[in-house]
Write an enzyme that holds these catalytic residues in place. Structure first.
Site, PDB file in Angstrom:
ATOM      1  N   HIS A 150       0.833  -1.214   0.000  1.00 18.93           N
ATOM      2  CA  HIS A 150       0.000   0.000   0.000  1.00 18.93           C
ATOM      3  C   HIS A 150       0.861   1.254   0.000  1.00 18.93           C
ATOM      4  CE1 HIS A 150      -4.121   1.607   1.460  1.00 18.93           C
ATOM      5  NE2 HIS A 150      -3.458   2.574   0.857  1.00 18.93           N
ATOM      6  N   HIS A 204       1.400   5.140  -1.995  1.00 21.23           N
ATOM      7  CA  HIS A 204       0.934   6.146  -2.958  1.00 21.23           C
ATOM      8  C   HIS A 204       2.162   6.830  -3.538  1.00 21.23           C
ATOM      9  CE1 HIS A 204      -3.334   5.851  -1.818  1.00 21.23           C
ATOM     10  NE2 HIS A 204      -2.869   5.625  -0.600  1.00 21.23           N
ATOM     11  N   ASN A 223      -4.986   5.661  -7.106  1.00 22.42           N
ATOM     12  CA  ASN A 223      -5.654   6.974  -7.108  1.00 22.42           C
ATOM     13  C   ASN A 223      -4.730   8.084  -7.609  1.00 22.42           C
ATOM     14  OD1 ASN A 223      -4.054   6.825  -4.819  1.00 22.42           O
ATOM     15  ND2 ASN A 223      -5.444   8.062  -3.566  1.00 22.42           N
ATOM     16  N   ASP A 265      -8.733   2.475  -3.316  1.00 22.60           N
ATOM     17  CA  ASP A 265      -8.261   3.088  -2.059  1.00 22.60           C
ATOM     18  C   ASP A 265      -8.405   4.606  -2.044  1.00 22.60           C
ATOM     19  OD1 ASP A 265      -6.934   2.981   0.546  1.00 22.60           O
ATOM     20  OD2 ASP A 265      -5.423   4.169  -0.493  1.00 22.60           O
ATOM     21  N   HIS A 278     -10.889  -0.377   0.790  1.00 21.43           N
ATOM     22  CA  HIS A 278     -10.797   0.746   1.735  1.00 21.43           C
ATOM     23  C   HIS A 278     -12.148   0.783   2.442  1.00 21.43           C
ATOM     24  CE1 HIS A 278      -9.840   5.108   2.780  1.00 21.43           C
ATOM     25  NE2 HIS A 278     -11.115   5.012   3.036  1.00 21.43           N
ATOM     26  N   ASP A 292       0.738   2.544   3.709  1.00 26.51           N
ATOM     27  CA  ASP A 292      -0.167   3.620   3.276  1.00 26.51           C
ATOM     28  C   ASP A 292       0.601   4.943   3.173  1.00 26.51           C
ATOM     29  OD1 ASP A 292      -2.361   4.974   2.377  1.00 26.51           O
ATOM     30  OD2 ASP A 292      -3.509   4.851   4.234  1.00 26.51           O
TER      31      ASP A 292
END
Lengths: 432, 204, 339
Positions: free
Chosen positions: A56, A58, A90, A150, A177, A303
């Site tokens: 996870h 980003h 995303n 997510d 999510h 995350d």
């Protein structure tokens, strides 16, 4: 032929040995190995772990290259001991087509700091309405196996059911999510005593738990794989324990920040502590640690959510949620789980390498990740000095963003070196 | 801590009262106030339009005592009140903001009246300067006079008292303590060395 | 060093009493011909209002002017703020102008706390989101003390939308500091989760609480709470009729009050909804006094923050911080110890 001899290292924190890496693989493990013709690193008894795998991350590219790029994000990952990261969908444009996931995958290969496994969006544009072309992304060069909206919950029960069913065809997994949107309209922080005093709209635990319960039932019903992202509440841990007890194919992750921080930090109104799902109570933190220790929670995932300064230097309500985490993940896990006796280093290796690799199906194929430290296996490794402490300095990060909630904290377990298929990406704690 | 006193370098018994010597006894204080009352009556031609405004806290008590004596001597009830000057001080920025004392002006006001300001010690004159400013915001007296129990000298402004109980020449290294029964349990004026760490001469 | 007034919790009993006592003296100024004091001459007070509130802004403006401060009204509307300027940019601008205090009203909870990290002067919270409105609580306490002679031991009932009310939060904190017994009355949907930990009792039954109350404070109920843009599913209560039937202070209910009980409202009122016009305009009502008292209390706050070398009341300095976030204290090993 490149070769490294790691002298006096302790695989999984166990007995000290020498480990020789030749041509990207572990060639030899033993005591008193000869120097050979390669470079020799004195491990001085440091812990040798398989390269960490993040489910996870980003990376923000494409779209928000001012906050992070594949290059900077994967370098931060390498510095944190990771040899593979899953890049969340995303981005802008959203990774909901083969074109975007292949672009991210290719950028990862070019940067070369660690493998990048793109996550595909479940729904077109993360809109929650129409299933994206999951099969095409699975068949692309990026070999996508993890699908997630997510940041948004796949809240429509029927759509979630279909997605769970559909990915069975290529052994995919839906990473949910879990956030019931109607229960979290305008939500800013954990709903509880602190939110009541701060006048910030609450994000109740039930909004996560209700979705997890529903999704476990759906996954069981269609006999598919469900992965639950960033579990944050004690109730979620209980639900997962129940679902696993039924033998259902459900996995879950917890973030380092949810293992350490609580919603009290919001009292400063410093948006560096704003994250989604929000920081919870000490009871939740304790339950998450317990769940990670007993295997109810399968793995740790960062995350890692970098944000540009202007998106964090704002009022709490106007700031974006998210925290960086790649460089601090192992230190937080060592602090909360190893130093407290909850996990051995071998169990840390499971929860931060082999299990996430297996969930993401990276443990197989031409360039597998999360493999054990054994002769013949790819030399994806990370060398950690458990006794060496360091202080988190937001200005000294490889990430393009500085939104770490751990600024000023002293953490144990400094990453000394990271090897990606025998090639060092980090040496002496610095980019190699 | 009464600000007017602090400003005058006066510390009620704090400082080091043991080291202080009496300049006025209780009986002296009584006599001095009597005399001042007579002087007010004489100088104001019967005190017909006088308003006595004390500067808190000891000035207020002195104003009441003066009024009491005037009434005893001449049968005239002189309106009295108090005038807090904190918000008009010129040294506000040098210390933390202070609690305010009461400002209590007689119901008939001060317009056209002869206001006698009453304070215990006259020192730098800055308190009186602030009191004059405060007075101007409250109305327009016919005239303003000043009565003090002790004048210890060291003026920093062109201000003088119309009624002085006692002139006490002091050094800047000394402190004047005015004790009044209403506040301190007894009447006396003491002269002592400045409190440690505090220069009695630094008109604040 | 203390510097700001961000929350009613920033005030100790001594602080709060000092503010009320000071306000008492300052109230006289409003009755004089010359309604002005030289105290804050040369100080600059900025009214930074991101939300419309003529009432509060005017009150602060008058308070600052009566103390001779220079006042700048910086409203979000018509300034660069509405063009996407961040709070931080605005703070830097005010900093460059040399403001000594910023009075801030903002729609986000916590904005004053954020601002406090970016400017050197004092920050006074004039209402932030659904968080707090400390000067409103001070003026309410001042009004109670004036009318009833004390605060300690008073039974104060706060009725209405506690969940979204900054007035309620500040009043609960301040009144408990001052020793009053606070009871919150509202439908359960308008009480926050966690309210049981507040220093107040909770009841759903207004009629049971009214006869025991010395003070009844009615909170405004915004019609949006019945569901934004007609979204009935998110409504907190079924209808305004039902709300006022169960929680409105109508004439019949006002009769149940003790003889000397008072009725307060922070304004603006929704007449006929939470309070009947006859009650709002009746002898028990302190609504007009509250406005006048607001000026005195805000004068006191400004004087005590700006009138001397250093503030005499308020929250500890959170540190001036323009670049990196302030470091946290390192946690004890192996334990989560949020700073």
């Amino acid at each position: 032929m490149t070769s490294y001899l790691l002298r006096d290292v302790r695989p999984y924190g166990e007995a000290a040995v020498d480990v020789r890496l030749v041509d990207g693989r572990i060639a030899e493990i033993g005591t008193g190995l000869g120097d050979g013709d390669g470079r020799v690193l004195d491990g001085a008894g440091a812990v040798l772990l398989p390269g960490l795998v993040d489910l996870h991350t980003h990376l923000r590219e494409p779209g928000r290259e001012d906050a992070e790029t594949v290059e900077t994000g994967t370098l931060a990952a390498a510095l944190g001991g990771f040899t593979a990261v899953h890049a969340m969908a995303n981005t802008d444009p959203v990774a909901d087509t083969a074109g975007v996931v292949e672009q991210v995958w290719r950028l990862g290969r070019e940067a070369g700091h660690c493998d990048v496994a793109p996550v595909g969006a479940v729904t077109v544009g993360l809109g929650g309405e129409q299933m994206a072309e999951l099969g095409t992304m699975a068949d692309s060069a990026a070999r996508v196996r993890v699908f997630s909206d997510d940041g948004h919950c796949v809240s429509d029960a029927s759509l979630m059911r279909r997605a769970l069913e559909y990915v069975k065809a290529f052994d995919g997994v839906i990473a949910q999510h879990a956030q019931e949107p109607r229960l979290t309209v305008g939500a800013q922080m954990n709903e509880g005593v602190t939110s009541s005093m701060l006048g910030l709209t609450g994000w109740p635990a039930v909004a996560e738990e209700a979705i997890i319960a529903r999704d476990c039932l759906l996954a069981a019903h269609v006999d598919s794989r469900l992965h639950v992202c960033h579990v944050s509440t004690a109730g979620s841990v209980e639900l997962l324990r129940w679902a696993k007890g039924k033998g259902w194919n459900v996995t879950a992750e917890v973030t380092p920040h949810h293992l350490l921080l609580t919603d009290d930090l919001a009292r400063s109104y410093d948006p560096v502590f704003k994250v989604n799902p929000p920081l919870r109570s000490q009871t939740d933190v304790d339950a998450l640690r317990e769940g990670l220790a007993d295997g109810t929670i399968d793995c740790v995932a960062t995350d890692h959510a970098p944000h540009a300064l202007e998106d964090k230097e704002a009022e709490w309500g106007a700031a974006l949620p998210g925290m960086t985490g790649l460089e601090t993940a192992l230190g937080i896990v060592a602090l909360t789980m190893v130093e407290t006796g909850r996990l051995t280093w071998r169990q840390v290796a499971e929860r931060m390498s082999s299990t996430p690799a297996r969930i993401g199906r990276l443990d197989d194929g031409p360039q597998p990740q999360g493999r054990p430290i054994a002769v013949g296996e790819p030399a994806n490794l990370c060398l950690v000095d458990p006794a060496s402490t360091w202080t988190v300095d937001p200005r000294a990060t490889a990430s393009r963003s500085r939104n770490t909630p751990f600024a000023g904290r002293e953490l144990p377990a400094r990453v000394v070196a990271t090897f990606l298929r025998g090639r060092p990406t980090v040496l002496d704690g610095k980019p190699a | 801590m009464p600000d007017a006193l602090a400003e005058a370098g006066v510390r009620p018994v704090s400082g080091d009262p043991d080291a202080a010597r009496a300049v006025l006894s209780a009986a002296d204080v009584g006599r001095v106030v009597d005399r001042m009352a007579h002087e007010v009556l004489e100088k104001t031609r019967g005190a017909g339009d006088v308003v006595l405004l004390g500067i808190p806290t000891r000035g207020t008590s002195l104003a009441r005592r003066l009024a009491g004596r005037v009434e005893a001597f001449a049968g005239i009830a002189v309106p009295t009140g108090s005038l807090d000057i904190t918000l008009y001080r010129d040294d506000l920025r040098l210390k933390s903001p202070r609690a305010l004392e009461a400002t209590d002006v007689p119901s008939d006001g001060i317009d056209g009246k002869l206001v006698v300001l009453v304070d215990d010690v006259l020192f730098s004159g800055r308190t009186v300067r602030a009191a004059l400013d405060a007075l101007a915001d409250l109305g327009r007296p016919r005239a303003v006079q000043l009565a003090v129990l002790v004048d210890r000298g060291h003026r920093e402004l062109p201000i003088r008292a119309d009624y002085v109980g006692k002139n006490i020449p002091t050094s800047l290294r000394e402190t004047v303590h005015v004790l009044l029964t209403e506040h301190d349990g007894r009447d006396a004026v003491l002269l002592g060395p400045a409190a440690p760490g505090r220069d009695g001469g630094s008109a604040s | 060093m203390r510097r700001h007034l961000l929350s009613a919790a920033d005030l100790s009993l001594e602080d709060a009493t000092l503010v009320l006592d000071t306000a008492e003296e300052l109230a006289q100024v409003s009755e004089r011909t010359v309604k002005k004091l030289p105290t804050l001459r040369g100080r600059t007070v900025v009214n930074l209002f991101f939300e419309d509130s003529t009432r509060t802004r005017t009150s602060f403006e008058l308070a600052a002017k009566r103390l001779s401060a220079d006042v700048i009204n910086f409203s979000a509307k018509g300034s660069s703020v509405s063009k996407g300027e961040t709070l931080k940019d605005t703070a830097l601008t005010l900093e460059a102008m040399g403001s000594d205090a910023v009075v801030i009203r903002h729609s986000w909870s916590g904005a004053p706390a954020n601002l406090a990290r970016w400017i050197r002067g004092s920050v006074v919270n004039a209402g932030d989101g659904t968080h707090e409105h400390p000067t409103q609580a001070l003026l309410d306490a001042f009004t109670m003390r004036k009318r009833l002679g004390r605060i300690e031991g008073l039974a104060v009932t706060i009725v209405g939308d506690v969940l979204h009310s900054r007035v309620a939060r500040s009043n609960v904190l301040l009144l408990s500091t001052l020793g009053a017994d606070v009871t919150l009355v509202a439908p359960p949907t308008l009480l926050p989760v966690g309210v049981e930990t507040w220093p107040a009792s909770v009841s759903y039954d207004l009629d049971a609480v009214l006869p025991k109350s010395d003070v009844v404070m009615m909170l405004r109920v915004q019609r949006e709470r019945m569901g934004p843009s007609g979204e009935k599913a998110t409504a907190y209560f079924p209808s305004s009729r039902e709300y006022s039937r169960r929680y409105g202070l109508d004439v019949r209910r006002a009769l149940a009050l003790a003889d000397d009980a008072i009725v307060m409202h922070p304004g603006p009122m929704v007449r006929g909804m939470e309070i009947a016009p006859e009650v709002a305009d009746g002898v028990r009502s302190t609504i007009v006094e509250q406005v006048a008292n607001g000026v005195s209390v805000r004068m006191a706050v400004l004087y005590l923050l700006l009138g001397g070398a250093a503030p005499a009341i308020g929250a500890p300095d959170v540190g001036f911080d323009l670049a990196p976030p302030a470091p946290l204290t390192p946690p004890a090993q192996g334990r989560a110890t949020p700073a």
